[in-house]
Every structure is written in C-alpha cells, then in structure tokens.
Design a protein around this motif. Sequence first.
Motif, PDB file in Angstrom:
ATOM      1  N   LEU A 655       1.029  -1.269  -0.073  1.00  0.00           N
ATOM      2  CA  LEU A 655      -0.059   0.452  -0.329  1.00  0.00           C
ATOM      3  C   LEU A 655       0.890   0.972   0.136  1.00  0.00           C
ATOM      4  O   LEU A 655       0.632   2.239  -1.058  1.00  0.00           O
ATOM      5  CB  LEU A 655      -0.788   0.139   1.284  1.00  0.00           C
ATOM      6  CG  LEU A 655      -2.350  -1.117   1.192  1.00  0.00           C
ATOM      7  CD1 LEU A 655      -2.412  -1.067   2.102  1.00  0.00           C
ATOM      8  CD2 LEU A 655      -2.719  -1.078   0.137  1.00  0.00           C
ATOM      9  N   VAL A 656       2.097   1.155   0.630  1.00  0.00           N
ATOM     10  CA  VAL A 656       2.908   2.195   0.636  1.00  0.00           C
ATOM     11  C   VAL A 656       3.628   2.364  -0.550  1.00  0.00           C
ATOM     12  O   VAL A 656       3.556   3.614  -1.021  1.00  0.00           O
ATOM     13  CB  VAL A 656       4.219   2.272   2.026  1.00  0.00           C
ATOM     14  CG1 VAL A 656       5.438   2.997   1.726  1.00  0.00           C
ATOM     15  CG2 VAL A 656       3.665   2.316   3.435  1.00  0.00           C
ATOM     16  N   LYS A 659       0.947   3.948  -3.087  1.00  0.00           N
ATOM     17  CA  LYS A 659       0.223   5.535  -2.304  1.00  0.00           C
ATOM     18  C   LYS A 659       1.906   6.469  -3.050  1.00  0.00           C
ATOM     19  O   LYS A 659       1.544   6.991  -4.013  1.00  0.00           O
ATOM     20  CB  LYS A 659       0.441   6.014  -1.356  1.00  0.00           C
ATOM     21  CG  LYS A 659       0.477   7.150  -0.533  1.00  0.00           C
ATOM     22  CD  LYS A 659       0.239   7.202   0.705  1.00  0.00           C
ATOM     23  CE  LYS A 659       0.133   9.011   1.094  1.00  0.00           C
ATOM     24  NZ  LYS A 659       0.131   9.121   2.373  1.00  0.00           N
ATOM     25  N   ARG A 660       3.052   5.804  -2.986  1.00  0.00           N
ATOM     26  CA  ARG A 660       4.185   6.623  -3.225  1.00  0.00           C
ATOM     27  C   ARG A 660       4.080   7.221  -4.633  1.00  0.00           C
ATOM     28  O   ARG A 660       4.257   7.547  -5.557  1.00  0.00           O
ATOM     29  CB  ARG A 660       5.348   6.183  -2.504  1.00  0.00           C
ATOM     30  CG  ARG A 660       6.088   7.102  -2.959  1.00  0.00           C
ATOM     31  CD  ARG A 660       7.921   6.105  -2.321  1.00  0.00           C
ATOM     32  NE  ARG A 660       7.627   6.428  -0.677  1.00  0.00           N
ATOM     33  CZ  ARG A 660       8.067   5.491  -0.606  1.00  0.00           C
ATOM     34  NH1 ARG A 660       9.590   4.647  -1.033  1.00  0.00           N
ATOM     35  NH2 ARG A 660       8.167   5.279   0.865  1.00  0.00           N
ATOM     36  N   LYS A 662       1.658   6.452  -6.811  1.00  0.00           N
ATOM     37  CA  LYS A 662       0.632   8.154  -7.843  1.00  0.00           C
ATOM     38  C   LYS A 662       1.198   8.902  -7.373  1.00  0.00           C
ATOM     39  O   LYS A 662       0.924   9.920  -8.112  1.00  0.00           O
ATOM     40  CB  LYS A 662      -0.658   7.613  -6.513  1.00  0.00           C
ATOM     41  CG  LYS A 662      -1.529   8.369  -7.454  1.00  0.00           C
ATOM     42  CD  LYS A 662      -3.305   7.558  -6.593  1.00  0.00           C
ATOM     43  CE  LYS A 662      -4.296   8.174  -7.198  1.00  0.00           C
ATOM     44  NZ  LYS A 662      -5.805   7.719  -5.949  1.00  0.00           N
ATOM     45  N   GLU A 663       1.904   9.125  -5.919  1.00  0.00           N
ATOM     46  CA  GLU A 663       2.194  10.030  -5.835  1.00  0.00           C
ATOM     47  C   GLU A 663       3.588  10.919  -6.907  1.00  0.00           C
ATOM     48  O   GLU A 663       3.284  11.938  -7.453  1.00  0.00           O
ATOM     49  CB  GLU A 663       3.018  10.502  -4.705  1.00  0.00           C
ATOM     50  CG  GLU A 663       1.785  10.682  -3.523  1.00  0.00           C
ATOM     51  CD  GLU A 663       2.443  10.040  -2.193  1.00  0.00           C
ATOM     52  OE1 GLU A 663       3.733  10.533  -1.965  1.00  0.00           O
ATOM     53  OE2 GLU A 663       1.665  10.289  -0.999  1.00  0.00           O
TER      54      GLU A 663
END
Length: 673
Positions: A655-656, A659-660, A662-663
């Motif tokens: 998940l981390v 998320k990263r 996506k960022e």
Amino acid sequence: MTKEEVKQHEREETDELTEEERQKLLEQYDTESNTRNLSGVVAWIVFGTLIAFSMFQLYTGAFGQYTAFIQRTVHLGFALVLIFLLYPARKNGPKNRISVFDWILATLSLIVCSYWPLYYETLVQKIGGISDVQFIIGGIAILLVLEASRRAVGLPITIIALVFLAYAVYGSYLPGSLAHRGLTFRQLVDVMFFTTDGILGVPLKVSSTYIFLFLLFGAFLVQTGVGNYFNDLAITIAGRRIGGPAKVAIFSSALQGTISGSSVANTVTTGSYTIPMMKRLGYHKNFAGAVEAAASTGGQIMPPIMGAAAFLMIEFAGESYWNIAKAALIPAILYFAGIWIMTHFEAKRLGLLGLPEDQIPKAKTVLKKIHLLLPIFVIIILLYNGGMSIERVALYGILSTIIVSMFLKETRIGFRGIIDALVSGAKTALGVAAATATAGIIVGVVTKTGLGLKMGNSLVGLAEAMSTNIQMQLMLTLVFTMITSLILGMGSPTTANYIITSTIALPALFALNAALPIEIPVLAMHMFVFYFGIVADITPPVALAAFAATGISKGDPIKTGFNAAKLAIAAFIIPYMFVLQPQLLMIDTTILEVSFILATAIIGMIGIGAGMIGFWYVELKGYERFLAVISGLMLIYPGLATDGIGLAIFIALLLVQMKRRKEDGPKAEVVSA
C-alpha cells in the motif's frame, strides 16, 4: 572491409562467441570438456571404443546386468581407457596426439579392470587377505582412478580422496575422537578394489546403471535440436516481458537443466546466446552474467533429472525416484521464481523493456516442434507409475526420442545422429564414472573408519557448546553443515558433489536427529546438503559458473559471483525452511496444504526479491527493504502465525509503494511481469 571482417566486427559489437571461443571457455572452466581433438587411426580407435561403451550399457540395460563386480569393473575399464586416450595430462597439453605414457596408462587400465571378469570365481571365493599380485593390481587401480579423476573431473575431488586415503592409513596418529586403529596398505587396497565398499561401491553402481542411460537419453534429445527449441520456446514465452532476455535466460536454463549435468556447461551453452542479449537491452555485464550463472546452476536442482543426483539419492536416501522428484519440485519453483522476480524488479528499476517483436519467433513455428518435449513427459509418466526398472525407463525414453524425432524432417535423427548420440553420451559419462569411482574411495574410508559419525558428533558437540537452547543448537548445526557443503562442493560436478556432501556433511544432521528431541526426515537432510553443494558453483570465491559467465559477459568474476548468489538467495533460505517444515518437500501433506504453502512462498519471494533489489513499484527505503525481506521469510516459512504476520507486513508495504507510485506520477507506472 571483407565479409569475414564485417562478421567479426558484428560479433565484437554484440559479444557473441564463435563455436571455437565457446569451446575454449568450456575447456577453461569445465574440466570434463577439456578433451583431445584426434585424427587418423587413433581417432577411429577412440570412436570405436566410445561406441562399444554405449552399446555395452544399452545391452546390459535391456537384457540385464552382469554381477556387481563384473558390471562395475567393465564400466570402469571403458571409462579409464577412454579418459587416458582423450584427456591430456596437463590442461594445456597437446590435443592432437596421445603420448606414450598415456598409452601405457590406458593399457594398464585395461589389464587392471579385466582382472575381475577373468578371475571372478577365484576372487569371490577368496578367504582372508589378498595375494601379492592382487595387492599390485588393486594398488594400480587406485592410482589410475585418482589420475583419471584429476584429468576428467578436476583437482578438488582428487585432493579430498588423497586426504581420506592418508587418514585411513595414518588415522591412529591423530589425537582425540578423530583417531582410529588405522588400516595397513594391504587392508586398504583390499577394501578399495576387492569389495563393494570402495571404488566398486554404490556410487559406481549408479553410474554403471541408471546414470549412463539417462546421459545417453540426454544425448539423443540433443540430436533432435531440443536445445535450440528450448531457447525459442523461452523467447516466445518470456521475450516480450520487462527485461525479456533475462527471463529468457531463466526459462531456457531451467529447461536445459533437464538434459544438462553441469552448471558450467549449461552457463556457456545458454549464456553464449542470452548474456549478449541482456547486455544489448541494458543490463550491466556483472548482472547479466549473474542471471545466467544462477539460472544455469538451478538447472541441477530442477526435476526430473537434477544433474543425475536424483538417481544417486535413490540409493543413498532409500527413497523412490518419484518421492525425490516430488520433493524437489516446490524448492526448484521457488528458486527460479526468486531469480525471475529479482530480474523483473531490476529491469523496472532500470526502465528496461522486452525484446523487439522482430527478434521473437512466431508462436506457430515454435508450437510446430512442441513434440520434442514428449520424451521428457514419457520419462516422468513411466517413473511415476513405478512398475518399471529405472534402466528400462531410460531405454524407453531413448526409443521415444527417436520416434518423436521422425515427426518433422528438421528434427529427425538419422543413422548419423544415432551414432553421434552414442559417442556424445559415452563422452559425457566419462567424468561421471571417474567422479563416482573416486567418491567410492571417500565413502569406503568413511565406512571403515567411522569418520562420518565422528565429524557429525563433533559439529553437534560444537553447537551444544555454543548454546543450551535446542532450537539454537539445531540452527547452528545446520549452519555448520551448510558451510561444510559449500566448501566441499566447490569445483566438483553435480554427481560427485552430492556423493561427497552426503558422505561427509550429512552425518552431522543424522547425529543431530539422535542428540535432540526432533525428527528431521531423511530426504530433507539429503536435499539440504545437495542444495548447498550445488550453489557452491555460484558462491564466491570459487563460483565456477559465475567465472564461466564472465568469459562471455566480460564482467568481473567476483562481482558476478556475488550478484549470482544474491539472485539465488532462495537456495540459501529454502533448505532451512524445508528442514524445519518438511511440507515444503510435500512430505506428509495434502494438495490443499501444498497449494497454500506454494502460494504464500511465492508471495514471500516477491517480498525478498524487492528487498534484495531495492525496488518494487518505486525505490524502497532502507527500512522498507529490511521489512520486505522479513515479510518474505515469514511467508516462506509454513505456518499460519508466520504467514499472517508476513502477509500483514507485505500488504502494508504494498500500500505504501502504491501510494508513493501514485504521488510520483506516470514515471512509476506498473508494468506486468
């Protein structure tokens, strides 16, 4: 610029090897390939002897073997004669002629190995010690075996055998628990050549029956062009994917392992094609060589043949072939999955894509030759049924190969192909015969002196002295056994490797079973030492397969070796896991349990692979790499508690990472493996 100069320039640009360069590389790192190139009458004599060797093995395989002593001495006689005619005394010795000294050694080999068939009745009825003539015959036999092994297999196994012979005679002078009564020279020669506890022991038995016929089966498969087909099939399946050439190397080497008995030969054969392809795509030369070395070494642990060690394990572990092949399957899948995953993450890290479409064979063309794989399935099915002798299975495998080859003109094995297969199979068997005969010396000394038990008790005693905790004693003994197996496995071919490690390192695990309130399955113990003996080929500082790969990649041998060891991390982890939890070897488990174990273990390999490479969807931070490896280890270890914790960490990291990614935006776009 002439056409020849243009071709040479293209080869230099792509690092592709000519056939001559490939042979030189094999001769440099694979002792078994360093043979003479003879001509004239001498060449015909050697050719005829090779054919006779194969025909003898086919005859005894089809119509029944002779008594143990005759079968094994005839097999050994063929091997020794041919080794002295084909292998020069020095690595860089003359390759176009046979020296007078080698003719003498070949003649002595013929005389010595004819002694048993000629005087069989006298020898089996002898009471007491051996006569003076027999002492001379047996002594010469030991020296011939050691010299033949030095030439055809290499110096490491010869030195080990000499040390053990010295221990057998002078062991009474040693202090402490290693001391024994000692054998006289006459007793030693008696054991080594006039019983089945030495040179003519179980290792040579397996060489003279199962192994030779399966090597012959592999030689017939090669004649169909199956090696090139493996490459085409691998490119079709894996070529388009991220880092395609590396995945081609992994897939092709796994397939080549079904017919190859040498990590080095596998590396040079497949690597001469895949390593330049990886470098052109953008992999660093040290990484490209490591991928091929690791994958080619893994071919030795891939069922069904496992570098012929599976057939030795039948005798040594007392298990059926099917149980051994079944036990080897999940560890082999995890081994190759680990390399595949890490090459994928490395390709993503570097932004590498797959092969261009024009370099990938048409699927229709590849599927046209799918029948070449049928003989392998014939072997597997016949061995699974278990109602047929292993020798007969190999014969049916050879017959099915010839029949299947007739399906297409380009795969057809004609009369010339059959002759070439008989010659090639016999040549391949020479190193195995020498290695198993020399390994018989080691086994004989261990049997007569009880050295194996003494060494095993010493390692267990050392573990007990270092810790009073039972689990810690277990782990320490496993670590000591691993180190012993890695050292003993350096520079030895697969068959000799397994014999040596199972004779010297394995007793520690048997002693551990006796000392602690635990029960490690016998097959798990054999697989443990087998795995670590094999990965010695990619473990620095020796790492023969990695050194061979650098002959193609032009990389640094030590860096390539460390990269290969990192890629093959599964081989350093999984043996501990299947000793602690034998379900990984499909021992006392169900299909449902096996499916769950395999699924969680592969997820675990993703975590370990990401941690080792330092990249998943985006670059991993230091602590994330550590957590990824920990989650992977917990998922590989069978058990609901460890699986739950490992999966929780894995999902959190996933998940981390997502998320990263996506960022970070479109630069970190995920591409499927």
